[in-house]
Design a protein around this motif. Structure first.
Motif, short mmCIF file in Angstrom:
data_model
loop_
_atom_site.label_atom_id
_atom_site.label_comp_id
_atom_site.label_asym_id
_atom_site.label_seq_id
_atom_site.Cartn_x
_atom_site.Cartn_y
_atom_site.Cartn_z
N SER A 241 -3.33 12.80 4.53
CA SER A 241 -3.76 12.79 5.93
C SER A 241 -5.25 12.50 6.06
O SER A 241 -5.69 11.85 7.01
N LEU A 280 2.90 11.61 8.29
CA LEU A 280 2.35 12.59 7.36
C LEU A 280 2.47 14.01 7.92
O LEU A 280 2.75 14.96 7.18
N ALA A 368 2.64 11.94 -0.89
CA ALA A 368 2.26 12.26 0.49
C ALA A 368 2.05 13.76 0.70
O ALA A 368 1.53 14.17 1.75
#
Length: 476
Positions: A241, A280, A368
């Motif tokens: 992020s 995200l 992620a």
């Protein structure tokens, strides 16, 4: 304490070992075996149901007189063989700390770090054989390089690891077996250094080690406590992020050359906010493999891949064109030599960054997933933590690493955020800029790509030597 001589014991000897923190006695056996024509000393480690297969003093890479080395495998489970290579410190090995080095990927060999970055030998000007590296980190520490997960580098066999969290126990088991076979290192200060995907590995593995230490202290687990005192991560990938957006700002504002113009940056920013950021957020909220895998794919499609395609640059060093990467891969050719492999006890063909291991991590969406919370937890424990980054690297650029550093949650977070960057010098020459608060430091290294110790070996050695002395880094 004198170094362990257990590797010299005859095959018939069985050694009875008491594991500290428990009254339970394990019988650990020392023997010898020949596999693929290679003679190993084998140490059975009952506490972790594993074994070490070791070749001593191969004469490969570290040729400093009197400096010993060991290489071989940790075998744990059914056909699971993790390769390691250990080098004693060149100075005072009997009192020097122990440092483990891990490369990232996910799924890249730590032989990269050994031969291209901070190990006892290096390849100069594309020579076909290595020469001694005067900037080796084993000038100041005993060094342990680990090929993990299984399937990476010289490690081979069944590989159940498909995420950062599932990788941690195997590294801990290797350290446990190592300590039992080399008890002189049990009470040493331990340092963990890593890079790139080490932004995942470092916080997760450090947190796991600390949790295991607590379990050992409470006598709910049998094992050796690992005296973790510092964590260093250069050009790490911690938090998508934060760092996905840094691709845009770095591409526009880095100090070498603009890769995009302002108009393109605005467009990329809009796509990040519209597509990448919500995906995200969904990954973080749901924590499912599918959501995190999808977030990774979306961010690659709208930010990463288009930016890479927009210009001719090496993502690990934007000063170079994409088709002329540096450092060269000479070392990999060397490690394919059968004589070299036999000497170090390697029983598989070397694979620098095999796709299969990467794909397993990709399928669980591991890339992620944020390890910023784990990093904050580790900083809060009070150990020395350094995030540093070469400023010519794009893939894990210093803009993103500094943003992650500013987001770390600890008691001195506000002071750290407000602190200005100050010059970091080596013998009076400016090599970077840094800031610190308490036990936490961020450092930008000038004129360095992704593998900082390759580009700035003298600077990297100074940084490392200061960290292993448990001191905040400082200019000289």
């Amino acid at each position: 304490m004198k170094p362990s001589l257990s590797w010299l014991l005859p095959a018939s000897v069985a050694v009875q070992a008491v594991t500290h923190g428990s009254d339970h006695i394990h019988r650990d056996a020392v023997s010898s075996v020949v596999k693929h024509g290679i003679n190993y000393t084998v140490y059975e480690h009952a506490a972790t149901n594993s074994s070490l297969e070791i070749v001593a003093n191969s004469g490969i890479c570290e040729t400093t007189p009197g400096v010993r080395q060991y290489s071989g495998y940790l075998s744990v489970g059914e056909d699971m063989n993790m390769f390691f290579w250990f080098f004693e410190a060149r100075q005072n090995p009997e009192t020097a700390p122990l440092t483990a080095w891990l490369n990232g990927g996910p799924g890249c060999s730590s032989m990269i770090g050994l031969f291209q970055e901070n190990g006892p030998c290096r390849f100069v000007h594309n020579e076909t054989t290595p020469s001694l590296n005067p900037y080796s980190w084993n000038n100041h520490s005993n060094m342990l390089y680990i090929d993990q997960p299984i399937g990476v580098g010289f490690s081979f066999g069944n590989d159940p690891v498909d995420s950062t969290v599932s990788a941690a126990p195997y590294v801990w088991k290797l350290l446990q077996a190592f300590y039992t076979h080399f008890p002189e290192y049990e009470s040493r200060e331990f340092h963990l250094f890593t890079e790139s995907y080490g932004g995942h590995y470092g916080p997760a593995f450090a947190k796991y080690i600390q949790a295991q230490n607590r379990a050992i202290a409470s006598q709910t687990l049998t094992g050796e406590p690992i005296q973790l005192v510092s964590l260093g991560i250069n050009n790490g990938w911690f938090d998508s992020s934060t760092q996905e957006y840094s691709y845009i700002t770095y591409s526009l504002l880095n100090s070498y050359r603009a890769l995009i113009n302002v108009t393109a940056a605005v467009d990329y920013g809009a796509n990040y906010r519209r597509y990448c950021s919500p995906a995200l957020d969904n990954c973080t909220a749901s924590a499912t493999d599918e959501a995190c895998r999808e977030a990774d794919a979306i961010c690659a499609a709208v930010v990463d891949d288009p930016l890479v395609a927009s210009g001719d640059f090496d993502v690990y060093d934007i000063r170079r064109p994409a088709d002329d990467p540096d450092p060269p891969s000479t070392y990999s050719v060397y490690l394919h030599n059968q004589t070299v492999r036999n000497a170090i006890g390697a029983r598989s063909t070397y694979q620098e960054c095999p796709q299969g291991v990467f794909d397993k991590f990709a399928y669980t969406g591991d890339n992620a997933r944020s390890f910023l919370p784990a990093l904050s937890d580790v900083v809060q424990t009070g150990i020395n933590v350094l995030l540093w980054a070469g400023d010519a690297d794009w893939i894990c650029n210093w803009f993103g690493v500094q943003a992650v550093a500013n987001a770390v949650n600890f008691s001195q977070q506000d002071a750290f955020r407000r602190a200005p960057l100050q010059s970091y010098t080596v013998d009076g020459v400016g090599r970077g800029e840094y800031k610190s608060a308490g036990n936490f430091t961020f450092l930008r290294v000038f004129e360095a790509g992704h593998e900082v110790p390759y580009y700035q070996p003298e600077t990297a050695l100074q940084v490392f030597s200061q960290m292993v002395k448990r001191a905040p880094i400082f200019s000289t």
